[in-house]
Scaffold this active site. Structure first.
Site, PDB file in Angstrom:
ATOM      1  N   GLY A 148       1.737  -7.379   3.704  1.00 42.99           N
ATOM      2  CA  GLY A 148       1.632  -7.631   2.263  1.00 42.99           C
ATOM      3  C   GLY A 148       2.176  -6.481   1.445  1.00 42.99           C
ATOM      4  O   GLY A 148       2.886  -6.679   0.462  1.00 42.99           O
ATOM      5  N   ASP A 149       1.849  -5.264   1.865  1.00 45.19           N
ATOM      6  CA  ASP A 149       2.384  -4.085   1.176  1.00 45.19           C
ATOM      7  C   ASP A 149       3.909  -4.031   1.295  1.00 45.19           C
ATOM      8  O   ASP A 149       4.604  -3.675   0.345  1.00 45.19           O
ATOM      9  CB  ASP A 149       1.774  -2.805   1.751  1.00 45.19           C
ATOM     10  CG  ASP A 149       0.291  -2.689   1.461  1.00 45.19           C
ATOM     11  OD1 ASP A 149      -0.168  -3.274   0.472  1.00 45.19           O
ATOM     12  OD2 ASP A 149      -0.409  -2.010   2.235  1.00 45.19           O
ATOM     13  N   ALA A 150       4.423  -4.385   2.470  1.00 40.16           N
ATOM     14  CA  ALA A 150       5.871  -4.393   2.668  1.00 40.16           C
ATOM     15  C   ALA A 150       6.526  -5.440   1.771  1.00 40.16           C
ATOM     16  O   ALA A 150       7.597  -5.200   1.204  1.00 40.16           O
ATOM     17  CB  ALA A 150       6.204  -4.655   4.132  1.00 40.16           C
TER      18      ALA A 150
END
Length: 124
Positions: A76-78
């Protein structure tokens, strides 16, 4: 599922219909009425949903084999990082989202949130 969180606080009944939830999120009041609210919902291997201009746009997520999926932590961060990398360059939303999907897919193929080499994302 993250979509259930707004429902818990708003009393919305549609805890599983992400298209209804996205439309409700876009319609929420906001301070800056000069710009429209944009909502993006990711859902793992299912299509990414973009709510913009009164429309829902779906972006397919390429399927990875079990062997390719090493670690989903950081996906998700990526996605956010890939999206924002294009957004700050004022690229169209479809490019931003495709880069987010690409970034998440690359991170999933590695252990931990790491990346080596030069990115191969192509804007098209």
């Amino acid at each position: 599922m993250m979509a259930a969180m707004p429902c818990r606080y708003t009393g919305w009944e549609e805890k599983k219909d992400l298209k209804v939830i996205g439309r409700k999120l876009v319609a929420l009041p906001k301070e800056n009425s000069q710009r429209e609210r944009i909502v993006i919902i990711t859902q793992g291997h299912l299509p990414v949903l973009l709510f913009k201009d009164g429309k829902i746009h779906e972006y397919e997520v390429p399927q990875l084999s079990r062997e390719q999926m090493v670690d989903t932590k950081g996906a998700g961060d990526a996605f956010v990082g890939g999206f924002l990398a294009q957004y700050v360059q004022e690229k169209p939303f479809d490019v931003c989202i495709r880069c987010g999907i690409w970034s998440a897919g690359e991170i999933i193929k590695r252990s931990g949130c790491t990346f080596e080499g030069k990115p191969t994302f192509v804007e098209e």
